[in-house]
Scaffold this motif. Structure first.
Motif, PDB file in Angstrom:
ATOM      1  N   THR A  39       0.780  -1.092   0.024  1.00 15.33           N
ATOM      2  CA  THR A  39       0.000   0.080   0.021  1.00 15.33           C
ATOM      3  C   THR A  39       0.873   1.200   0.003  1.00 15.33           C
ATOM      4  O   THR A  39       1.675   1.487   1.012  1.00 15.33           O
ATOM      5  CB  THR A  39      -0.918   0.132   1.114  1.00 15.33           C
ATOM      6  N   VAL A  40       0.617   1.971  -0.990  1.00 15.69           N
ATOM      7  CA  VAL A  40       1.445   3.365  -1.014  1.00 15.69           C
ATOM      8  C   VAL A  40       0.702   4.500  -1.202  1.00 15.69           C
ATOM      9  O   VAL A  40      -0.481   4.607  -1.893  1.00 15.69           O
ATOM     10  CB  VAL A  40       2.150   3.050  -2.847  1.00 15.69           C
ATOM     11  N   GLY A  41       1.058   5.680  -0.412  1.00 21.58           N
ATOM     12  CA  GLY A  41       0.234   6.781  -0.275  1.00 21.58           C
ATOM     13  C   GLY A  41       0.806   7.774  -1.349  1.00 21.58           C
ATOM     14  O   GLY A  41       2.041   7.819  -1.331  1.00 21.58           O
ATOM     15  N   ILE A  42       0.002   8.345  -2.168  1.00 23.29           N
ATOM     16  CA  ILE A  42       0.160   9.356  -2.977  1.00 23.29           C
ATOM     17  C   ILE A  42      -0.723  10.483  -3.034  1.00 23.29           C
ATOM     18  O   ILE A  42      -1.795  10.320  -2.355  1.00 23.29           O
ATOM     19  CB  ILE A  42       0.174   8.847  -4.410  1.00 23.29           C
ATOM     20  N   ASP A 100       2.601   1.676   3.587  1.00 22.84           N
ATOM     21  CA  ASP A 100       3.981   1.039   3.743  1.00 22.84           C
ATOM     22  C   ASP A 100       4.829   2.010   3.515  1.00 22.84           C
ATOM     23  O   ASP A 100       5.966   2.224   4.106  1.00 22.84           O
ATOM     24  CB  ASP A 100       4.217  -0.204   2.812  1.00 22.84           C
ATOM     25  N   PHE A 101       4.720   2.885   2.491  1.00 23.05           N
ATOM     26  CA  PHE A 101       5.439   4.085   2.298  1.00 23.05           C
ATOM     27  C   PHE A 101       4.620   5.123   1.499  1.00 23.05           C
ATOM     28  O   PHE A 101       3.798   4.792   1.022  1.00 23.05           O
ATOM     29  CB  PHE A 101       6.671   3.872   1.722  1.00 23.05           C
ATOM     30  N   VAL A 228       8.743   6.777   5.648  1.00 19.32           N
ATOM     31  CA  VAL A 228       8.437   5.482   5.887  1.00 19.32           C
ATOM     32  C   VAL A 228       8.170   5.407   7.505  1.00 19.32           C
ATOM     33  O   VAL A 228       8.427   6.599   7.898  1.00 19.32           O
ATOM     34  CB  VAL A 228       9.558   4.424   5.709  1.00 19.32           C
ATOM     35  N   ARG A 229       7.408   4.336   8.146  1.00 20.46           N
ATOM     36  CA  ARG A 229       7.554   4.273   9.465  1.00 20.46           C
ATOM     37  C   ARG A 229       8.500   4.682  10.279  1.00 20.46           C
ATOM     38  O   ARG A 229       9.793   4.149  10.106  1.00 20.46           O
ATOM     39  CB  ARG A 229       6.723   3.052   9.950  1.00 20.46           C
ATOM     40  N   LYS A 230       8.529   5.404  11.440  1.00 23.73           N
ATOM     41  CA  LYS A 230       9.638   5.726  12.210  1.00 23.73           C
ATOM     42  C   LYS A 230      10.434   4.239  12.664  1.00 23.73           C
ATOM     43  O   LYS A 230       9.713   3.542  13.296  1.00 23.73           O
ATOM     44  CB  LYS A 230       9.281   6.500  13.468  1.00 23.73           C
ATOM     45  N   ASP A 232      11.933   2.279  10.625  1.00 25.19           N
ATOM     46  CA  ASP A 232      11.904   0.978   9.525  1.00 25.19           C
ATOM     47  C   ASP A 232      13.005   1.258   8.917  1.00 25.19           C
ATOM     48  O   ASP A 232      12.971   1.753   7.600  1.00 25.19           O
ATOM     49  CB  ASP A 232      10.644   0.876   8.933  1.00 25.19           C
ATOM     50  N   THR A 233      14.536   1.082   9.404  1.00 29.22           N
ATOM     51  CA  THR A 233      15.391   1.441   8.460  1.00 29.22           C
ATOM     52  C   THR A 233      15.649   0.240   7.469  1.00 29.22           C
ATOM     53  O   THR A 233      16.404   0.690   6.443  1.00 29.22           O
ATOM     54  CB  THR A 233      16.705   1.128   9.392  1.00 29.22           C
ATOM     55  N   GLU A 234      15.080  -1.105   7.751  1.00 29.61           N
ATOM     56  CA  GLU A 234      15.345  -1.822   6.737  1.00 29.61           C
ATOM     57  C   GLU A 234      14.482  -1.290   5.203  1.00 29.61           C
ATOM     58  O   GLU A 234      15.279  -1.372   4.416  1.00 29.61           O
ATOM     59  CB  GLU A 234      14.899  -3.061   7.037  1.00 29.61           C
ATOM     60  N   LEU A 235      13.466  -1.052   5.615  1.00 33.21           N
ATOM     61  CA  LEU A 235      12.654  -0.540   4.266  1.00 33.21           C
ATOM     62  C   LEU A 235      13.171   0.994   3.597  1.00 33.21           C
ATOM     63  O   LEU A 235      13.487   0.901   2.598  1.00 33.21           O
ATOM     64  CB  LEU A 235      11.158  -0.351   4.474  1.00 33.21           C
TER      65      LEU A 235
END
Length: 278
Positions: A39-42, A100-101, A228-230, A232-235
């Motif tokens: 899911t992507v926010g735009i 998700d981002f 990205v979510r605070k 979430d370094t991997e993403l």
């Protein structure tokens, strides 16, 4: 008798095993072709950046960036669920896990970094002002004093002008840029301020051709990042790698030219990942 019971039990067990396996394959598991979605926010209302068209498709520079990044993360275009991310809602969408981002003309700043993390930046834009084509009364930022200045709720653009350049500007905040544009056309507001990339997209629409013009003020540097979510370094790292590849293989330049070039937008070179221009 015992010899007959053993294979019968084995047959039942095998049948149950096959049934469970079949159910699992239809139930949307974690396989690459098994219902995986992202899911992507735009933005839904920014021509050239993020726009939901009347036929339900999505287009714009941010949309192309999001599709490329999602592809590098292992998702097909059909795997993407698009969600509207209005300026005032972006942090909340990430914090609640609704997306998700976010790729939504999302300028990186210290206040937002307290709530979310950013990959990128992937575009350096500049704040500008859009006015009516026949309005020659606004030629410098201070001319916005006593003018009705429109921007959207949650955006920092209008506040930047009131704080630093035109403290007597009359701020009008609407829910979306389209509402500001209608107000500008109907003369209920005198100017619309946001990033030059966004304004250029609006001004280039056929329905508004010749009605508006950019004032040409470079009032700030706007470093667009992918939220990205605070923590979430991997993403974040995966998205940064995707952005670097997008620039390297020419896809970034192609997307800029396709979406913003028709408006005569003069883009900056692609920014270096992790470097925010002040």
């Amino acid at each position: 008798m015992k010899l007959r019971k053993v294979p019968a039990a084995a047959a039942v067990a095998l049948a149950l095993s096959l049934a469970l396996t079949a159910c699992g394959s239809d139930g949307g598991g974690s396989g690459t072709d098994d219902g995986k979605k992202i899911t992507v926010g735009i933005k839904f209302d920014q021509p050239g950046i993020g726009l939901k068209t009347p036929d339900g498709t999505y287009e714009g520079f941010d949309v192309d960036v999001a599709r490329y990044v999602a592809g590098q993360l292992g998702y097909k275009p059909s795997d993407i669920v698009w969600k509207e991310a209005k300026s005032a809602d972006r942090e909340t969408l990430l914090q609640r896990g609704d997306v998700d981002f976010i790729v939504a003309s999302y300028s990186i700043n210290d206040e937002r970094r307290k709530k979310v993390d950013f990959a990128g930046p992937y575009l350096l834009a500049h704040q500008d002002v859009l006015v009516r084509a026949d309005d020659d009364s606004i030629t410098k930022p201070s001319d916005l004093n006593h003018k009705k200045l429109c921007s959207v709720t949650g955006s920092t653009s209008a506040q930047n002008i009131r704080t630093k350049l035109a403290p007597q500007a009359q701020l009008q905040e609407y829910g979306g840029y389209s509402e500001c544009l209608t107000g500008l056309e109907n003369k209920t507001v005198d100017a619309l301020t946001t990033d030059d990339s966004i304004l250029a997209g609006y001004a280039a629409q056929k329905s508004f051709e010749g009605k508006f013009k950019l004032a040409g003020f470079r009032l700030s540097n706007e470093n667009y990042g992918i939220g990205v979510r605070k923590g979430d370094t991997e993403l974040k790292n995966k998205i940064n790698a995707a952005l670097e590849k997008m620039v390297a293989d020419g896809s970034w330049k192609k997307a800029v030219e396709a979406n913003l070039g028709p408006a005569g937008y003069r883009n900056e070179p692609p920014p270096k990942i992790g470097v925010v221009v002040g």
